[in-house]
Enzyme design. Structure first.
Site, PDB file in Angstrom:
ATOM      1  CG  ASP A   1      -0.341  -0.010   2.519  1.00  0.00           C
ATOM      2  OD1 ASP A   1       0.896  -0.143   2.598  1.00  0.00           O
ATOM      3  OD2 ASP A   1      -1.076   0.108   3.526  1.00  0.00           O
ATOM      4  CB  SER A   2       4.602   1.665  -0.003  1.00  0.00           C
ATOM      5  OG  SER A   2       4.856   0.514  -0.776  1.00  0.00           O
TER       6      SER A   2
ATOM      7  CG  ASP B   1       0.651  -4.134   2.129  1.00  0.00           C
ATOM      8  OD1 ASP B   1       0.443  -4.825   3.147  1.00  0.00           O
ATOM      9  OD2 ASP B   1       1.281  -3.057   2.156  1.00  0.00           O
TER      10      ASP B   1
ATOM     11  CE  LYS C   1       3.340  -5.963   3.946  1.00  0.00           C
ATOM     12  NZ  LYS C   1       2.805  -4.937   4.852  1.00  0.00           N
TER      13      LYS C   1
ATOM     14  CD  GLU D   1       0.947  -1.619   8.045  1.00  0.00           C
ATOM     15  OE1 GLU D   1       0.683  -0.828   8.975  1.00  0.00           O
ATOM     16  OE2 GLU D   1       1.339  -1.238   6.927  1.00  0.00           O
TER      17      GLU D   1
ATOM     18  CD  GLU E   1       8.501  -0.913   7.358  1.00  0.00           C
ATOM     19  OE1 GLU E   1       7.418  -1.503   7.114  1.00  0.00           O
ATOM     20  OE2 GLU E   1       8.762   0.225   6.923  1.00  0.00           O
TER      21      GLU E   1
END
Ligand code: KIV
Length: 284
Positions: free
Chosen positions: A48-49, A87, A117, A119, A186
């Site tokens: 999502d960056s 993501d 993925k 978070e 990270e």
């Protein structure tokens, strides 16, 4: 297109068993995916960056599920064989287990993903468990979790102090027990990453700026190839300055068009004399 074999989950675990580091890069578009496929990158993350690297926002929060689906499907077309990870963007899994499963399912059905993925630590264990129960390989993401950048106080090292480091170690265990086959750490200290590694059972541990002890390394493509104009994180190595090459090319384009040295005859198409004469007659 490369003729390599499709990367599978057993192939990733074989690399781990053989002590061969896994390569993982972010990617957001078809031509870059094609290049990563040719280079033999094991795993691709459509992060999502993309909200920052491709759309120019200051955080990852504006990325939507529809943005992610569009880009992830393009990446799959460019790289049919890498282990493709979608993501999960902000608020596509936090509200409930059901929301998480439905959105994870979109990545699988609409993009051809191999995994997703998300978070967060132990508080996300039920989302991880639900997605894994639905038959979808799922990766946890600990340490610097950009969707919580405001709560974390910025893009900075996590787990420097013992108490925070213990929480990361405990969270990693909770995510593994919930069914995560892989955990990304990270921006945590290398020693914390090593402890997570030592305590991991059947779980792949990947590092982004968390040192050399993990089973493999992830980098943001735009950091590794100097394509992000706003900043370069300290942990990222620039493997090639693609930005400089493109800048040089752009300067050449502007110069040649301005000076009328582009285009040359090989860059255009002519018309046979008789057709041209006929055209002029038709236009009278
Ligand atoms: O969105 C992304 O690219 C990520 C990386 C920072 C791990 O989640």
């Amino acid at each position: 297109m490369s003729d390599r074999k499709k990367v599978t989950l057993p192939a990733l675990f074989k690399k781990v068993a053989d002590g061969v580091p896994i390569t993982w890069l972010t990617c957001y578009d078809y031509p870059t995916a094609y290049l990563q496929e040719e280079a033999g990158v094991d795993m691709i993350l459509v992060g999502d960056s993309l909200a920052m690297t491709m759309l120019g926002y200051d955080s990852t929060l504006p990325a939507t599920m529809d943005d992610m689906v569009r880009h992830t499907a393009a990446v799959r077309r460019g790289s049919p064989n890498a282990w493709l990870v979608g993501d999960m963007p902000y608020m596509t899994y936090q509200p409930s287990v059901e929301t998480a499963i439905r959105n994870a399912g979109r990545f699988m059905a609409e993009c051809g993903c191999d995994a997703v993925k998300l978070e967060g630590g132990a508080e996300m264990a039920d989302r991880i468990a639900g997605i894994a129960r639905a038959g979808i390989p799922v990766i946890g993401h600990l340490g610097l979790t950009p969707q919580s950048v405001s709560a974390l106080g910025g893009f900075k090292l996590q787990g420097k102090g013992a108490a925070q480091a213990k929480k990361i170690v405990d969270d990693a265990k909770a995510l593994e027990e919930a069914g995560a086959f892989c955990i990304l750490l990270e921006l945590v200290p290398d020693r914390v990453c090593r402890i997570v590694m030592e305590r991991a059972g059947h779980c792949i541990i990947m590092s982004l700026g968390s040192g050399p002890h993990a089973h493999g390394q992830l980098l943001i493509y735009h950091d590794a190839f100097a394509l992000y104009p706003k900043f370069k994180p300290r942990m990222a190595k620039v493997f090639a300055d693609a930005g400089a090459v493109i800048r040089q090319g752009l300067a050449g384009y502007v110069k040649e068009v301005t000076e009328r040295t582009f285009p040359q005859p090989e860059n255009w198409f002519g018309m046979p004399d008789e057709e041209y004469a006929e055209l002029l007659k038709l236009l009278k």
